[in-house]
Scaffold this motif. Structure first.
Motif, PDB file in Angstrom:
ATOM      1  N   VAL A 140       0.849  -1.192   0.000  1.00  7.75           N
ATOM      2  CA  VAL A 140       0.000   0.000   0.000  1.00  7.75           C
ATOM      3  C   VAL A 140       0.879   1.235   0.000  1.00  7.75           C
ATOM      4  CG1 VAL A 140      -0.165   0.044   2.542  1.00  7.75           C
ATOM      5  CG2 VAL A 140      -1.982   1.058   1.151  1.00  7.75           C
TER       6      VAL A 140
ATOM      7  N   GLU B 287      -3.182   4.987   0.764  1.00  6.91           N
ATOM      8  CA  GLU B 287      -4.150   4.812  -0.317  1.00  6.91           C
ATOM      9  C   GLU B 287      -5.214   3.819   0.142  1.00  6.91           C
ATOM     10  OE1 GLU B 287      -3.108   2.553  -3.907  1.00  6.91           O
ATOM     11  OE2 GLU B 287      -1.254   1.955  -2.913  1.00  6.91           O
TER      12      GLU B 287
ATOM     13  N   LEU C 255      -7.568   0.727  -0.273  1.00  4.27           N
ATOM     14  CA  LEU C 255      -7.709  -0.525  -1.006  1.00  4.27           C
ATOM     15  C   LEU C 255      -9.114  -1.067  -0.772  1.00  4.27           C
ATOM     16  CD1 LEU C 255      -4.199  -2.076  -0.179  1.00  4.27           C
ATOM     17  CD2 LEU C 255      -4.841  -0.572  -2.068  1.00  4.27           C
TER      18      LEU C 255
ATOM     19  N   GLY D 258      -6.442  -3.930  -4.909  1.00  3.45           N
ATOM     20  CA  GLY D 258      -6.276  -2.493  -5.106  1.00  3.45           C
ATOM     21  C   GLY D 258      -6.649  -2.067  -6.514  1.00  3.45           C
ATOM     22  N   GLU D 259      -6.627  -0.780  -6.751  1.00  2.00           N
ATOM     23  CA  GLU D 259      -6.885  -0.227  -8.078  1.00  2.00           C
ATOM     24  C   GLU D 259      -5.601  -0.152  -8.899  1.00  2.00           C
ATOM     25  OE1 GLU D 259      -9.852   0.407  -9.131  1.00  2.00           O
ATOM     26  OE2 GLU D 259     -10.889   0.160  -7.197  1.00  2.00           O
TER      27      GLU D 259
END
Length: 300
Positions: free
Chosen positions: A94, A109, A111, A206-207
């Protein structure tokens, strides 16, 4: 922000019997408000059930983008986590969004906490988890940002040895685990930055990348130490299977080969870490967890 801390966190901090952690828990609502104001983020909600070592809140940044604000007591080394995440810089882990603020809180960030590698079928989960772990094994950062494996396991070894008087039935396993540790720390094959507490549930969707690791308790040492915790993932399923011992031995072999780790060193660290966790569970009254971990250790 007025709220009740997640019960999972309350229970976990109750086990550590640390006055500092208790004081932190009593003030965590205020600490969350202060950390959010310092970063100019708006708290949406606290993640439940959350983790066992810190509070996680979903927040919005000033530009409307989603993020996570994580707070942890000092005993769980949030600044060591900050140093490791800064060093990884989003590669396999992350991403840290506020590398310059040192107040025991981390802006990360966001997730998808509901989708971890553990939700995958077992074989696929092990494959994806191992691939993520490999990305984290890099040269450690310069300077002394976290413990070494000999330091951490040395502290643990003292606590394990001291527990034998109260739990004499575990003495044979404790002796084997401590003997394995002594041999392992005498000749470490490499020094890498390690996650420290890696398992399937610590790898989230995640993206930016399909899977990213979260929640490190970083340590510097050999890769086999990090991989050892993954060997016993889903230990309750292993205990419930009549083929549990054979599956465990195959898992050690498969993970060692796939990540270029010495099989015997992986077996040794798996033994030590399972016994240490099992004895710790005994000390705090988690008898079922202790039974599972110590039975697993006996297979090694």
């Amino acid at each position: 922000m007025a709220f009740e801390p997640p019960q999972r966190l309350v229970n976990a901090l109750g086990e550590v019997r640390d006055d500092g952690a208790s004081a932190w828990l009593a003030r965590v609502g205020t600490l969350l408000d202060e950390a959010a104001a310092r970063r100019e983020v708006t708290v949406e909600r606290v993640h439940v059930p959350g983790g066992r070592s810190g509070l996680v809140a979903h927040v919005r940044r000033a530009d409307g983008s989603p993020a996570v604000l994580k707070l942890a007591p000092e005993r769980f080394r949030p600044e060591a986590e900050r140093a490791a995440l800064t060093h990884w810089d989003g590669f396999g882990a992350v991403r840290l969004l506020d590398p310059g603020v040192n107040d025991g809180a981390l802006l990360l960030e966001r997730l998808h906490p509901e989708v971890s590698v553990r939700t995958l079928p077992e074989a696929k989960a092990l494959l994806e988890a191992a691939g993520t772990l490999r990305r984290l094994w890099v040269e450690p950062p310069t300077g002394r940002n976290c413990e070494t494996v000999p330091e951490r396991t040395g502290r643990q070894a003292v606590a394990v040895r001291a527990s034998v008087e109260a739990f004499p039935e575990v003495a044979p396993l404790v002796d084997a685990a401590l003997e394995a540790r002594e041999a392992l720390v005498a000749s470490a094959p490499e020094l890498r930055l390690l996650h420290g507490t890696f398992r399937q549930s610590k790898v989230l969707s995640g993206e930016r990348m399909p899977w990213l690791a979260v929640g490190p308790d970083p340590v510097v040492g050999e890769c086999a130490f990090d991989l050892a915790r993954l060997v016993r993932d889903r230990v309750e399923d292993l205990i419930g299977s009549p083929s549990g011992p054979a599956i465990t031995r195959r898992r050690v072999k498969r993970l060692a080969e796939s990540l270029d780790v010495d099989q015997e060193r992986l077996r040794g660290w798996t033994l030590f870490r399972a016994v240490e966790s099992g004895v710790r569970a005994l000390r705090v009254g988690r008898e079922r967890d202790a039974e599972n971990l110590l039975e697993f250790a006996g297979w090694l």
